[in-house]
Design a protein around this motif. Structure first.
Motif, PDB file in Angstrom:
ATOM      1  N   TYR A 117      -0.169  -1.583  10.666  1.00 27.53           N
ATOM      2  CA  TYR A 117      -0.440  -0.319  10.017  1.00 27.53           C
ATOM      3  C   TYR A 117      -1.017   0.724  11.071  1.00 27.53           C
ATOM      4  CZ  TYR A 117       0.713  -1.732   5.114  1.00 27.53           C
ATOM      5  OH  TYR A 117       1.344  -1.974   4.131  1.00 27.53           O
ATOM      6  N   MET A 171       0.818  -1.305  -0.060  1.00 26.25           N
ATOM      7  CA  MET A 171       0.042  -0.064  -0.034  1.00 26.25           C
ATOM      8  C   MET A 171       0.857   1.199  -0.038  1.00 26.25           C
ATOM      9  SD  MET A 171      -2.995  -0.846   2.776  1.00 26.25           S
ATOM     10  CE  MET A 171      -4.010   0.502   2.255  1.00 26.25           C
ATOM     11  N   SER A 172       0.339   2.308  -0.838  1.00 29.50           N
ATOM     12  CA  SER A 172       0.988   3.641  -0.515  1.00 29.50           C
ATOM     13  C   SER A 172       0.750   4.054   0.802  1.00 29.50           C
ATOM     14  CB  SER A 172       0.517   4.502  -1.732  1.00 29.50           C
ATOM     15  OG  SER A 172      -0.794   4.819  -1.280  1.00 29.50           O
ATOM     16  N   PRO A 173       1.734   5.020   1.193  1.00 29.04           N
ATOM     17  CA  PRO A 173       1.820   5.855   2.426  1.00 29.04           C
ATOM     18  C   PRO A 173       0.244   6.599   2.639  1.00 29.04           C
ATOM     19  CG  PRO A 173       3.761   6.349   1.398  1.00 29.04           C
ATOM     20  CD  PRO A 173       3.009   5.496   0.325  1.00 29.04           C
ATOM     21  N   ALA A 174      -0.149   7.139   1.362  1.00 28.33           N
ATOM     22  CA  ALA A 174      -1.586   7.765   1.343  1.00 28.33           C
ATOM     23  C   ALA A 174      -2.897   6.692   1.571  1.00 28.33           C
ATOM     24  CB  ALA A 174      -1.832   8.460   0.150  1.00 28.33           C
ATOM     25  N   GLN A 175      -2.685   5.479   1.123  1.00 30.59           N
ATOM     26  CA  GLN A 175      -3.652   4.486   1.439  1.00 30.59           C
ATOM     27  C   GLN A 175      -3.375   4.154   2.802  1.00 30.59           C
ATOM     28  OE1 GLN A 175      -2.629   1.932  -1.813  1.00 30.59           O
ATOM     29  NE2 GLN A 175      -4.365   2.344  -2.720  1.00 30.59           N
ATOM     30  N   GLN A 176      -2.269   3.814   3.566  1.00 31.91           N
ATOM     31  CA  GLN A 176      -2.180   3.546   4.869  1.00 31.91           C
ATOM     32  C   GLN A 176      -2.666   4.522   5.658  1.00 31.91           C
ATOM     33  OE1 GLN A 176       2.167   2.572   5.739  1.00 31.91           O
ATOM     34  NE2 GLN A 176       2.245   1.330   3.789  1.00 31.91           N
TER      35      GLN A 176
END
Length: 120
Positions: A37, A1-6
């Motif tokens: 996460y 997952m991208s940091p934005a999705q996390q």
């Protein structure tokens, strides 16, 4: 997952109260990854939060409000101390949070979760 999705996953958990099981299905993650996460993000936020000594600094002659609330929680680790978090009157596990806020509602400080049972 991208940091934005996390970050979105953690915000959904903290703001909406979605369980980890629901987040696991929504974000198509394993339960272990989802838990990791959320716990990593909460630990990061806690590390950057001010301490109780630092929070009221520079607030002379300004309104500061101390308030507390008992909030239902979904998960309690099954340990020897788990009964301290049980509120028998409501038949739930609750966490007691104490907070300092400014006169316009900005959060200055919040305590660690304390047992929600009034008998402790």
């Amino acid at each position: 997952m991208s940091p934005a999705q996390q970050a979105l996953l953690v915000l959904v958990h903290l703001r909406c109260g979605d369980s980890l099981a629901r987040l696991t299905a929504s974000f198509e993650l394993s339960p272990t990854t989802c838990y990791r996460y959320v716990t990593e993000a909460v630990a990061l936020l806690a590390a950057h939060a001010p301490s109780l000594d630092q929070a009221p600094a520079g607030r002379q002659r300004k309104v500061t409000i101390l308030n507390g609330t008992i909030t239902a929680t979904f998960l309690v680790r099954w340990t020897g101390q788990h009964k301290r978090w049980r509120v028998h009157r409501k038949r739930t596990y609750d966490v007691n949070l104490q907070a300092l806020s400014g006169d316009t509602g900005q959060l200055l400080w919040i305590s660690d979760g304390l047992p929600g049972s009034p008998t402790t």
